[in-house]
Design a protein around this motif. Structure first.
Motif, PDB file in Angstrom:
ATOM      1  N   GLY A  39       0.795  -1.216   0.000  1.00  0.00           N
ATOM      2  CA  GLY A  39       0.000   0.000   0.000  1.00  0.00           C
ATOM      3  C   GLY A  39       0.829   1.268   0.000  1.00  0.00           C
ATOM      4  N   LYS A  40       0.473   2.186   0.892  1.00  0.00           N
ATOM      5  CA  LYS A  40       1.160   3.471   0.974  1.00  0.00           C
ATOM      6  C   LYS A  40       2.576   3.320   1.518  1.00  0.00           C
ATOM      7  CE  LYS A  40      -3.112   6.103   1.651  1.00  0.00           C
ATOM      8  NZ  LYS A  40      -3.872   7.012   2.558  1.00  0.00           N
ATOM      9  N   ASN A  41       2.855   2.182   2.148  1.00  0.00           N
ATOM     10  CA  ASN A  41       4.194   1.955   2.700  1.00  0.00           C
ATOM     11  C   ASN A  41       5.134   1.299   1.700  1.00  0.00           C
ATOM     12  OD1 ASN A  41       3.437   2.948   5.272  1.00  0.00           O
ATOM     13  ND2 ASN A  41       2.480   0.980   5.750  1.00  0.00           N
ATOM     14  N   ARG A  42       4.676   1.195   0.478  1.00  0.00           N
ATOM     15  CA  ARG A  42       5.486   0.502  -0.526  1.00  0.00           C
ATOM     16  C   ARG A  42       6.801   1.219  -0.797  1.00  0.00           C
ATOM     17  NH1 ARG A  42       3.453  -1.436  -6.539  1.00  0.00           N
ATOM     18  NH2 ARG A  42       5.522  -1.908  -7.397  1.00  0.00           N
ATOM     19  N   GLU A  43       6.789   2.525  -0.777  1.00  0.00           N
ATOM     20  CA  GLU A  43       7.979   3.328  -1.037  1.00  0.00           C
ATOM     21  C   GLU A  43       8.650   2.858  -2.329  1.00  0.00           C
ATOM     22  OE1 GLU A  43      10.215   3.025   2.584  1.00  0.00           O
ATOM     23  OE2 GLU A  43       8.902   4.442   3.641  1.00  0.00           O
TER      24      GLU A  43
END
Length: 327
Positions: free
Chosen positions: A271-275
């Motif tokens: 998700g948004k933590n994929r970086e």
């Protein structure tokens, strides 16, 4: 017309070293550029490459570059040379567009693969991923030593390492995918590469894990600092009407749904933590539209194996042509 499909699978496979250089000469010397991007100082002219298992010993890099691959994954490489598993090790089903293999990491060994890679350096035209695995004689509780020795050997040439813990053809290998074993294996590898100019480390996972187990593995690997994932290896599942033995890995069109599921789960979990985590999608990629679908779903890179058998070596340039027509 694909004359190699008229030959027995093993014979067609054994003829590749002799025929591929001539076939590749028909294509240009410039790697086709489409959907290019850069990740961790690696530039991919295009995101389509070969999967691990196609060029186990880094013997055909020039051919893949001429054929249009945007990156190449070699291996699986083992520290010591080893033969394939005994008995029949490969088959295909043209009706199902499926491949079956029970090879079990046949490898010329680290020394010979190192020599092959050294003969190309510093003329690499694409990023090189090196898929590493343990010898089948190495027990799981000692497997980390095999992987670390391969990291030491190939650090001069690897743009990224792919830690293979998911082949169904090495007894007990998939046990390394559980949480404790993953930590015990991957943390020393991450520590090893961090002592030098850091080399990204990816993990190749199985399509046969349940959704919860796959999610747990991805979350755990992400937490300990893995740089990305190759999703997925071959499957032990069989579609209706499949004549292949129960043991051995199945690839090709029947693997598509499992591979798509794994990619979807990874995208959702990261998700948004994929970086800057890299997602490489493999399995059931048989058409240009399959390639585009994986990229649209969130894959950074896509790999093929069976498509080269059933569609032919022009697949890379065909995908590039189709992409440019869509723009």
């Amino acid at each position: 017309m694909r004359p190699w499909l008229l030959l027995p699978p093993q014979l067609a496979h054994d003829l590749i070293p002799f025929t591929l250089p001539f076939i590749s000469m028909a294509y240009g010397k410039k790697t086709p550029e489409w959907n290019s991007f850069t990740w961790k100082d690696m530039t991919f002219a295009n995101p389509l490459g070969i999967a691990g298992g196609v060029d186990k010993n880094a013997e055909h890099l020039n051919d893949w570059w001429r054929l249009g691959a945007g990156f190449v994954e070699i291996g699986t490489v083992t520290p010591l040379p080893q033969n394939a598993n005994p008995g029949k090790i490969m088959d295909r089903d043209k009706r199902l567009q499926a491949m079956w293999n029970k090879m079990g990491f046949p490898s010329h060994g680290a020394d010979e693969v190192f020599y092959n890679l050294a003969s190309y350096a510093p003329k690499f035209r694409t990023p090189i991923f090196i898929n590493i695995g343990k010898n089948r004689s190495t027990p799981n509780n000692e497997a980390v030593s095999d992987y670390l020795s391969l990291v030491d050997t190939f650090r001069p040439f690897a743009d990224a390492f792919v830690v293979n813990v998911s082949s169904p053809n090495t007894k007990g290998l998939r046990d390394l995918q559980n949480k404790d074993n993953l930590r015990n294996l991957l943390c020393p590898i991450i520590d090893k590469v961090s002592h030098f100019e850091p080399t990204p480390v990816l993990v190749k996972l199985s399509p046969d894990m349940g959704e919860d187990a796959l999610a747990e593995a991805i979350t755990h690997c992400n937490d300990i600092g893995i740089d990305g994932f190759v999703l997925t290896n071959t499957t032990l599942s069989r579609p209706q009407g499949c004549h292949f033995p129960e043991e051995g890995g199945l690839s090709g069109a029947p693997l598509k749904d499992l591979s798509l599921r794994a990619l979807q789960i990874a995208v959702q979990i990261l998700g948004k933590n994929r970086e800057d985590k890299l997602l490489v999608s493999a399995g059931g990629v048989m058409t240009p539209d399959d390639v585009f679908e994986r990229l649209q779903m969130g894959a950074n890179l896509v790999q093929i194996y069976s498509a080269l058998v059933f569609q032919g070596p022009g697949f890379f340039h065909e995908v590039a042509r189709r992409y440019n027509e869509r723009r």
